[in-house]
Design a protein around this motif. Sequence first.
Motif, short mmCIF file in Angstrom:
data_model
loop_
_atom_site.label_atom_id
_atom_site.label_comp_id
_atom_site.label_asym_id
_atom_site.label_seq_id
_atom_site.Cartn_x
_atom_site.Cartn_y
_atom_site.Cartn_z
N GLY A 1 -6.12 11.85 3.27
CA GLY A 1 -7.80 11.64 3.34
C GLY A 1 -7.91 10.27 2.78
O GLY A 1 -7.56 9.03 3.41
N SER B 1 0.73 1.26 10.75
CA SER B 1 -0.63 1.97 11.05
C SER B 1 -1.69 0.36 11.81
O SER B 1 -1.74 -0.16 10.84
N TYR C 1 -9.03 5.27 17.27
CA TYR C 1 -8.14 5.63 15.74
C TYR C 1 -7.30 7.52 15.87
O TYR C 1 -6.44 7.39 15.70
N LYS D 1 -3.33 8.63 16.66
CA LYS D 1 -3.06 9.58 15.48
C LYS D 1 -3.41 11.09 15.91
O LYS D 1 -2.34 11.48 14.96
N ILE E 1 -7.48 7.42 0.09
CA ILE E 1 -6.70 6.89 -0.92
C ILE E 1 -6.74 5.37 -1.15
O ILE E 1 -6.92 4.99 -2.39
N ILE E 2 -6.85 4.71 0.28
CA ILE E 2 -6.85 2.98 -0.47
C ILE E 2 -7.61 2.48 0.99
O ILE E 2 -7.36 2.31 2.53
N ARG F 1 5.40 -6.69 8.78
CA ARG F 1 5.63 -7.55 10.01
C ARG F 1 5.24 -8.69 9.38
O ARG F 1 5.80 -9.90 9.35
N ASN F 2 4.10 -8.59 8.45
CA ASN F 2 3.69 -9.95 8.26
C ASN F 2 4.02 -9.82 6.70
O ASN F 2 3.57 -10.85 5.89
N SER F 3 3.93 -8.69 5.99
CA SER F 3 4.05 -8.75 4.60
C SER F 3 5.71 -8.87 3.42
O SER F 3 6.31 -7.89 3.33
N ASP G 1 7.42 -7.19 15.35
CA ASP G 1 6.61 -6.78 15.46
C ASP G 1 6.77 -5.81 16.26
O ASP G 1 7.19 -5.62 17.33
N LEU G 2 5.99 -4.35 16.27
CA LEU G 2 5.98 -3.49 16.54
C LEU G 2 5.54 -3.18 18.07
O LEU G 2 5.25 -1.96 19.19
N ASN H 1 4.96 4.76 9.35
CA ASN H 1 4.15 4.90 8.39
C ASN H 1 3.42 3.94 9.44
O ASN H 1 2.07 3.51 8.25
N ARG I 1 1.22 -1.10 -0.38
CA ARG I 1 -0.10 0.14 0.05
C ARG I 1 0.85 1.54 0.39
O ARG I 1 1.88 1.37 -0.52
N ILE I 2 0.70 2.43 1.10
CA ILE I 2 1.43 3.70 0.14
C ILE I 2 2.58 3.26 1.27
O ILE I 2 3.98 4.03 0.67
N1 LIG Z 1 -4.80 4.09 3.49
C1 LIG Z 1 -5.75 5.51 2.92
O1 LIG Z 1 -6.92 5.52 2.55
C2 LIG Z 1 -4.80 6.04 4.25
C3 LIG Z 1 -5.71 7.12 4.36
C4 LIG Z 1 -5.85 8.48 6.28
C5 LIG Z 1 -4.62 7.38 6.48
N2 LIG Z 1 -3.90 6.94 6.13
C6 LIG Z 1 -2.09 6.60 6.91
O2 LIG Z 1 -1.50 6.68 5.60
C7 LIG Z 1 -0.14 5.39 6.14
C8 LIG Z 1 -0.44 4.10 4.92
O3 LIG Z 1 -1.67 3.98 5.10
P1 LIG Z 1 -1.99 2.24 4.60
O4 LIG Z 1 -3.70 1.69 4.49
O5 LIG Z 1 -1.08 2.17 3.65
O6 LIG Z 1 -1.14 1.50 6.40
P2 LIG Z 1 -2.48 0.64 6.81
O7 LIG Z 1 -2.04 -0.95 4.93
O8 LIG Z 1 -2.81 0.24 7.26
O9 LIG Z 1 -0.59 0.02 7.50
C9 LIG Z 1 0.48 -0.42 7.31
C10 LIG Z 1 1.56 -1.67 7.68
O10 LIG Z 1 1.21 -1.22 9.19
C11 LIG Z 1 1.94 -2.54 9.37
N3 LIG Z 1 1.77 -3.00 10.83
C12 LIG Z 1 0.50 -2.70 11.73
N4 LIG Z 1 0.43 -3.18 12.81
C13 LIG Z 1 2.15 -2.98 12.76
C14 LIG Z 1 3.28 -4.02 13.69
N5 LIG Z 1 2.07 -4.07 15.30
N6 LIG Z 1 4.33 -3.81 14.02
C15 LIG Z 1 4.75 -4.10 12.69
N7 LIG Z 1 3.97 -3.80 11.49
C16 LIG Z 1 2.05 -3.18 11.68
C17 LIG Z 1 1.29 -3.35 8.65
O11 LIG Z 1 2.95 -4.70 7.99
P3 LIG Z 1 2.54 -6.16 7.35
O12 LIG Z 1 1.60 -5.58 6.24
O13 LIG Z 1 4.18 -6.56 7.33
O14 LIG Z 1 2.14 -6.77 8.74
C18 LIG Z 1 0.52 -2.92 7.44
O15 LIG Z 1 0.93 -3.12 6.13
C19 LIG Z 1 -0.80 5.19 7.51
O16 LIG Z 1 -0.33 5.88 9.15
C20 LIG Z 1 -2.35 5.42 7.59
O17 LIG Z 1 -2.79 5.51 8.93
C21 LIG Z 1 -4.19 6.16 5.19
#
Ligand SMILES: NC(=O)c1ccc[n+]([C@@H]2O[C@H](COP(=O)([O-])OP(=O)(O)OC[C@H]3O[C@@H](n4cnc5c(N)ncnc54)[C@H](OP(=O)(O)O)[C@@H]3O)[C@@H](O)[C@H]2O)c1
Length: 248
Positions: A190, A98, A160, A164, A192-193, A35-37, A64-65, A96, A14-15
């Motif tokens: 905002g 989350s 959440y 944040k 995104i995915i 962590r898992n990916s 694992d954070l 990043n 993802r991002i």
């Molecule tokens: N997606 C959106 O539209 C959106 C909107 C607003 C803000 N954001 C912010 O932008 C950032 C990226 O968004 P995203 O949607 O791409 O993020 P995401 O997929 O929700 O999370 C990113 C990665 O965080 C890792 N993670 C979660 N818990 C963990 C733990 N305990 N230890 C280690 N790693 C951990 C996971 O890694 P593994 O897969 O390796 O387990 C996951 O792939 C985030 O901070 C999010 O809050 C995103």
Amino acid sequence: MAQRIALITGAGKRIGAATASLLMENGWFVFIHVRNSIAEAGQLCSDFEHKNGSKAPAEIIQADLNNDADIDALLHAVSQHEMVVKNGGLHALIHNASIYSSEGYESVSLETLRLNNRVHLEVPFLLTQGLLPQLKSAKGCVIGMVDTSLGRAWKGLSHYTASKAGLRQLMLNLAGELAPDVRVNCVAPGAIIAAEWESEHFASVVEKIPLGRAGEPLDVARAIQFLLESNYISGQTINVDGGWSVSP
Ligand SMILES: NC(=O)c1ccc[n+]([C@@H]2O[C@H](COP(=O)([O-])OP(=O)(O)OC[C@H]3O[C@@H](n4cnc5c(N)ncnc54)[C@H](OP(=O)(O)O)[C@@H]3O)[C@@H](O)[C@H]2O)c1
């Protein structure tokens, strides 16, 4: 010239993955934390290699954070890594990783709140502190990935949004406290995915966005890259949200 080095947490997909790719394409060496990916991160490196005909400038680090020993190991691996030592420190730290779930305030558990605070607030606090010598010596930049929720009320997201908001204030505070050695900023995506649980109502969210579409991970990655390269910007948040945060 020294190669610039970045650590991106949660960067396997993802991002985070889009950001890792963009930075690698622009000559950075990237620590891709997962962590898992692990397989997805490996694919990211293979894609780079196919496209560019050279080894990906990256190392995948698993942690694992939510585990103290894993955090210590991550700090050790990055701070002692030959690329960091050889290139004068760590130039970018991108918080990043989350978690994102929805549950009404009346039933959400303390455990869930603590996990959100752990990943979104405590971990950025600990990683920034643990890597401060490397960030200072490289005159690095820290980026907190927040979102556009601040200042508005959101049903089912108290755990959440509160965590944040904590990250946002931590980054703002550190922008003052770590200057002039280290710059600290935030990027606030905002829509995104979609997360799996929100995919059904994502279209109704996108309808409210003035630019009329969801963003791309690359839109966010470009804002991150801009902040990393803007040596006179600190303490700021860039909204990457198609105007969502200013719409009525
Ligand atoms: N997606 C959106 O539209 C959106 C909107 C607003 C803000 N954001 C912010 O932008 C950032 C990226 O968004 P995203 O949607 O791409 O993020 P995401 O997929 O929700 O999370 C990113 C990665 O965080 C890792 N993670 C979660 N818990 C963990 C733990 N305990 N230890 C280690 N790693 C951990 C996971 O890694 P593994 O897969 O390796 O387990 C996951 O792939 C985030 O901070 C999010 O809050 C995103």
